[in-house]
Enzyme design. Sequence first.
Site, PDB file in Angstrom:
ATOM      1  N   PHE A 125     -13.914   2.871   4.543  1.00 31.44           N
ATOM      2  CA  PHE A 125     -12.973   2.109   3.736  1.00 31.44           C
ATOM      3  C   PHE A 125     -12.526   2.987   2.565  1.00 31.44           C
ATOM      4  O   PHE A 125     -13.341   3.549   1.840  1.00 31.44           O
ATOM      5  CB  PHE A 125     -13.602   0.808   3.223  1.00 31.44           C
ATOM      6  CG  PHE A 125     -12.614  -0.012   2.461  1.00 31.44           C
ATOM      7  CD1 PHE A 125     -11.597  -0.683   3.124  1.00 31.44           C
ATOM      8  CD2 PHE A 125     -12.655  -0.072   1.072  1.00 31.44           C
ATOM      9  CE1 PHE A 125     -10.643  -1.404   2.418  1.00 31.44           C
ATOM     10  CE2 PHE A 125     -11.708  -0.792   0.362  1.00 31.44           C
ATOM     11  CZ  PHE A 125     -10.707  -1.459   1.044  1.00 31.44           C
TER      12      PHE A 125
ATOM     13  N   ASP B 108      -5.869  -0.320  -1.792  1.00 33.46           N
ATOM     14  CA  ASP B 108      -6.614  -1.158  -2.729  1.00 33.46           C
ATOM     15  C   ASP B 108      -7.906  -1.711  -2.156  1.00 33.46           C
ATOM     16  O   ASP B 108      -8.079  -1.831  -0.945  1.00 33.46           O
ATOM     17  CB  ASP B 108      -5.754  -2.355  -3.130  1.00 33.46           C
ATOM     18  CG  ASP B 108      -5.600  -3.352  -1.974  1.00 33.46           C
ATOM     19  OD1 ASP B 108      -5.167  -2.939  -0.882  1.00 33.46           O
ATOM     20  OD2 ASP B 108      -5.949  -4.527  -2.160  1.00 33.46           O
TER      21      ASP B 108
ATOM     22  N   LYS C 288      -6.719   6.171  11.094  1.00 38.44           N
ATOM     23  CA  LYS C 288      -8.123   6.076  11.530  1.00 38.44           C
ATOM     24  C   LYS C 288      -8.138   5.960  13.051  1.00 38.44           C
ATOM     25  O   LYS C 288      -8.136   4.841  13.588  1.00 38.44           O
ATOM     26  CB  LYS C 288      -8.778   4.815  10.934  1.00 38.44           C
ATOM     27  CG  LYS C 288      -8.959   4.808   9.435  1.00 38.44           C
ATOM     28  CD  LYS C 288      -9.651   3.512   8.983  1.00 38.44           C
ATOM     29  CE  LYS C 288      -9.776   3.421   7.490  1.00 38.44           C
ATOM     30  NZ  LYS C 288     -10.194   2.072   7.026  1.00 38.44           N
TER      31      LYS C 288
ATOM     32  N   ASP D 213      -4.905   1.568  10.799  1.00 34.67           N
ATOM     33  CA  ASP D 213      -6.326   1.309  11.013  1.00 34.67           C
ATOM     34  C   ASP D 213      -6.485   0.750  12.437  1.00 34.67           C
ATOM     35  O   ASP D 213      -6.517   1.509  13.403  1.00 34.67           O
ATOM     36  CB  ASP D 213      -6.765   0.336   9.901  1.00 34.67           C
ATOM     37  CG  ASP D 213      -8.241   0.003   9.904  1.00 34.67           C
ATOM     38  OD1 ASP D 213      -9.051   0.823  10.332  1.00 34.67           O
ATOM     39  OD2 ASP D 213      -8.592  -1.099   9.451  1.00 34.67           O
TER      40      ASP D 213
ATOM     41  N   ARG E 111      -5.233   0.883  -6.729  1.00 36.43           N
ATOM     42  CA  ARG E 111      -3.987   1.473  -6.209  1.00 36.43           C
ATOM     43  C   ARG E 111      -3.458   2.585  -7.111  1.00 36.43           C
ATOM     44  O   ARG E 111      -2.726   3.457  -6.669  1.00 36.43           O
ATOM     45  CB  ARG E 111      -2.893   0.403  -6.092  1.00 36.43           C
ATOM     46  CG  ARG E 111      -3.180  -0.688  -5.078  1.00 36.43           C
ATOM     47  CD  ARG E 111      -1.893  -1.464  -4.802  1.00 36.43           C
ATOM     48  NE  ARG E 111      -2.137  -2.765  -4.189  1.00 36.43           N
ATOM     49  CZ  ARG E 111      -2.264  -2.966  -2.886  1.00 36.43           C
ATOM     50  NH1 ARG E 111      -2.178  -1.962  -2.053  1.00 36.43           N
ATOM     51  NH2 ARG E 111      -2.458  -4.179  -2.406  1.00 36.43           N
TER      52      ARG E 111
ATOM     53  N   GLU F 148       4.123   4.036   6.063  1.00 39.04           N
ATOM     54  CA  GLU F 148       2.912   3.221   5.905  1.00 39.04           C
ATOM     55  C   GLU F 148       1.843   4.025   5.174  1.00 39.04           C
ATOM     56  O   GLU F 148       1.819   5.253   5.248  1.00 39.04           O
ATOM     57  CB  GLU F 148       2.370   2.839   7.290  1.00 39.04           C
ATOM     58  CG  GLU F 148       2.485   1.382   7.641  1.00 39.04           C
ATOM     59  CD  GLU F 148       1.606   0.445   6.821  1.00 39.04           C
ATOM     60  OE1 GLU F 148       1.334   0.706   5.637  1.00 39.04           O
ATOM     61  OE2 GLU F 148       1.212  -0.583   7.389  1.00 39.04           O
ATOM     62  N   ASP F 149       0.939   3.319   4.513  1.00 38.19           N
ATOM     63  CA  ASP F 149      -0.178   4.017   3.858  1.00 38.19           C
ATOM     64  C   ASP F 149      -1.226   4.431   4.879  1.00 38.19           C
ATOM     65  O   ASP F 149      -1.711   5.553   4.868  1.00 38.19           O
ATOM     66  CB  ASP F 149      -0.796   3.159   2.742  1.00 38.19           C
ATOM     67  CG  ASP F 149      -1.171   1.754   3.189  1.00 38.19           C
ATOM     68  OD1 ASP F 149      -0.891   1.371   4.344  1.00 38.19           O
ATOM     69  OD2 ASP F 149      -1.759   1.020   2.372  1.00 38.19           O
TER      70      ASP F 149
ATOM     71  N   GLY G 156       0.760  -1.242   0.000  1.00 39.87           N
ATOM     72  CA  GLY G 156       0.000   0.000   0.000  1.00 39.87           C
ATOM     73  C   GLY G 156       0.790   1.291   0.000  1.00 39.87           C
ATOM     74  O   GLY G 156       0.341   2.299  -0.538  1.00 39.87           O
TER      75      GLY G 156
END
Length: 178
Positions: free
Chosen positions: A155, A162, A134, A106, A168, A102-103, A48
């Site tokens: 989401f 993705d 998040k 969560d 992506r 990191e993307d 990601g």
Amino acid sequence: MERITIKDKTFAINIPESKIQARIIELAGEINTDMRGKSPVFLCVLNGAFLFAADVFKNLDIECEISFLRVSSYEGTASTGHIKNLVGISASLKDRHVVILEDIVDTGDTAIYLLQEIKKHQPKEIRFASLLFKPKALRHEVKLDYVGFEVPNDFLVGYGLDYDGLGRNLRDIYKLAE
Ligand code: IMP
Ligand code: MG
């Protein structure tokens, strides 16, 4: 594009490319200031974070290296809570300043796992940079040093993120539309 469809789901634009890029320039500026003279190793968490890592990296003007590792925890639109280590850490991190790229954070399961794995390599310092965060989904105490955007528990897809492998390549970030 305001709305897009991937497989069975429709997504609406959430964070446009211009905002992502402007924020990355700010984050890279902070990292330049904090890490100058420390010759850090950036660790891009695949898949990601590849676009985020590339855009941060292009905006660094300090001596630095980048390496890649790959983990996976998501299936469809939910975190499985079970982290798979697919490509391990190959760089030598002993006594180095490490910055994880990191993307999205969560639940924080992946972040905790990464920190634990990287610590085994005895780095001098570990910092954590995530484009997205998040806070309401977080299940662990994780200290994030650089956060692009705090987002609700929706989401998201695009800009590296993705939905079942797709989306992506989108330049903007989209969220699942009701
Ligand atoms: P965590 O372990 O629950 O914090 O999840 C982290 C990983 O799940 C991220 O590195 C992403 O690859 C993936 N992920 C979390 N939220 C999303 C999302 O909204 N869209 C796509 N992937 C996500
Ligand atoms: Mg990820």
